[in-house]
Enzyme design. Structure first.
Site, PDB file in Angstrom:
ATOM      1  N   LYS A 122     -13.602   1.479 -45.968  1.00 46.79           N
ATOM      2  CA  LYS A 122     -14.399   2.377 -45.114  1.00 46.79           C
ATOM      3  C   LYS A 122     -13.673   2.659 -43.790  1.00 46.79           C
ATOM      4  CE  LYS A 122     -17.687   4.515 -43.005  1.00 46.79           C
ATOM      5  NZ  LYS A 122     -18.067   5.876 -43.346  1.00 46.79           N
ATOM      6  N   CYS A 170     -18.147   8.108 -35.949  1.00 47.45           N
ATOM      7  CA  CYS A 170     -17.385   7.471 -37.037  1.00 47.45           C
ATOM      8  C   CYS A 170     -15.905   7.423 -36.708  1.00 47.45           C
ATOM      9  CB  CYS A 170     -17.605   8.256 -38.327  1.00 47.45           C
ATOM     10  SG  CYS A 170     -19.344   8.543 -38.636  1.00 47.45           S
TER      11      CYS A 170
END
Ligand code: SAJ
Length: 419
Positions: free
Chosen positions: A204, A258
């Site tokens: 991720k 993010c």
């Protein structure tokens, strides 16, 4: 009987995830600490901007497949999708994830699966999450299953991507991973791959870091081309004709919760070896300064007025978290400029920066600075720009509009001449 899900955190990821599970037939209870969010969702409304989400939530709430509340409840599956903010020293703050995990302890039963979706630094599952259950006497991986399953959805396309994208499932052991696959395959059409929890954590982080490093590369190219007086946009365009080259888009910096954050979660765990990743963060963080320097060349200092179009971190989105536009506006104000900001997607209650309407923003302005590529900016009235602005000059840091009116001076980003 349908399976039940209790999902903690009804934000940008949690709410769409809850809605998609409900649509797939699950009985979903969404939990959030914010009473206003809970109330809104139970009325079939939403508190964030995401294409198509309100309709799905409305239907799910109407069919009683989705309800929101302030405390967790018993369920077959638990998903944790709370934010992982960044501390002042650029380390991950996993307090919400730990608190959310502890909050479900009284509701856990034999055979349940607990899935963490929040972005976390490598080894958080093994070293921080698993012990919470073990300390309560659970034999994790045998009678309680635990997995890390990050999402990879793009804001603005979340509903489609939750279903279509491939997914990675990181189990604390293989049995846990298989249980998590059973959960996601109820609606995911993409491939579901299995690995360990620690690998999934790193995957991720690396996905978003890949993006950050590549954006830094083109942003650096813009700076280099500026020094050498070369057209960066032509360079990017032609380099990308190479079948194995994919230079990204340059811009005023990288925002959002993010890409601008996740690389730090790697850096904090392996500072000495994260050299390129750290540099990429530095380069992207420096872009607002570069933009402000360019504006200063275009508009003589003083109390001149600058119209800023776009405050959110990316186009067609109202999210201002980590937005480079917010930094640029504040820097311009500090330089003494009068700054009027127009953003058709950002709600005034989400920012301390005062927002203006289109006409009020451009009225008497000496420069229109585009910082976000909202679709509305493609159709702005060139006539009004010529009529209302003191000098019709546009500096487009997103290269997102095309101007036909010859009375307007248009500067793109990365293309000569700047000034
Ligand atoms: N940006 C550029 N140049 C580019 C691409 C983006 O300057 O070529 C800027 C954008 O303007 C924005 C920021 O980077 O400020 C990030 O925007 P984005 O649209 O690339 O990504 P996010 O943050 O909205 O979503 C990302 C996605 N990650 C990847 O594409 C690897 C998404 O798939 C993730 O699920 C999401 O982060 C997340 O939650 O981690």
């Amino acid at each position: 009987m349908s399976k039940s899900l209790c999902i903690i955190g009804l934000g940008y990821i949690g709410l769409p995830t809850a809605a998609v599970f409900a649509k797939a037939g699950w009985d979903v209870t969404g939990v959030d600490i914010n009473p206003l969010v809970v109330e809104k969702i139970n009325q079939g409304n939403i508190h964030i901007e995401e294409e198509g989400l309100e309709d799905v939530v409305k239907v799910a709430v109407g069919k009683k497949k989705l309800r929101a509340q302030l405390v967790p409840t018993f369920a077959d599956c638990f998903i944790i999708a709370v934010p992982t903010p960044i501390n002042k020293n650029y380390t991950a703050n996993i307090d919400y994830v730990l608190q959310a995990t502890k909050s479900i302890l009284p509701f856990i039963k034999d055979g349940n699966i607990v899935i963490i979706e929040s972005t976390i630094p490598p080894r958080t599952m093994d070293e921080q999450i698993m012990p919470i259950f073990q300390n309560e006497g659970w034999n994790v991986g045998e009678d309680l299953f635990l997995a890390y399953c990050p999402e990879r959805v793009l804001p603005g396309h979340i509903l489609a991507e939750l279903v279509e994208n491939s997914r990675i499932v990181g189990g604390i052991n293989e049995h846990s991973a298989m249980k998590a696959v059973d959960v996601y395959k109820t609606f995911v059409k993409g491939n579901i791959s299995i690995t360990s929890a620690v690998n999934a954590e790193m995957v991720k982080l690396m996905e978003n870091t890949y993006r950050d490093v590549n954006i830094a590369l083109v942003n650096e190219l813009v700076k280099i081309c500026d020094t050498l007086q070369i057209d960066a946009l032509e360079v990017i365009k032609f380099a990308n004709f190479h079948p194995r080259v994919n230079l990204h888009f340059p811009g005023p910096g990288v925002g959002g919760h993010c890409i601008a954050i996740d690389p730090y979660f790697i850096i904090e765990k392996a500072r000495e070896t994260s050299i390129l990743i750290s540099k990429a963060r530095e380069i992207n963080n420096s872009m607002p300064y570069f933009v402000v320097e360019k504006v200063k060349r275009l508009v003589p200092k003083g109390d001149s007025k600058i119209a800023v179009f776009g405050l959110s971190y990316k186009g067609n989105n109202g999210d201002v978290r980590e937005s480079p536009a917010v930094i640029i506006v504040k820097m311009l104000q500090k330089e003494g400029y009068q700054v009027a900001v127009y953003d058709p997607h950002v709600e005034q209650s989400h920012t301390e920066i005062k927002l203006s309407a289109f006409e009020a923003a451009i009225d008497d302005a000496e420069c229109l600075l585009i910082l976000t590529d909202h679709k509305e900016f493609n159709t702005i009235s060139e006539k009004e720009i010529v009529y209302l602005m003191k000098s019709p000059v546009i500096f487009d840091t997103r290269n997102c509009i095309s101007i036909k009116n010859s009375q307007i001076t248009y500067y793109s980003y990365g293309q000569l001449p700047y000034y």
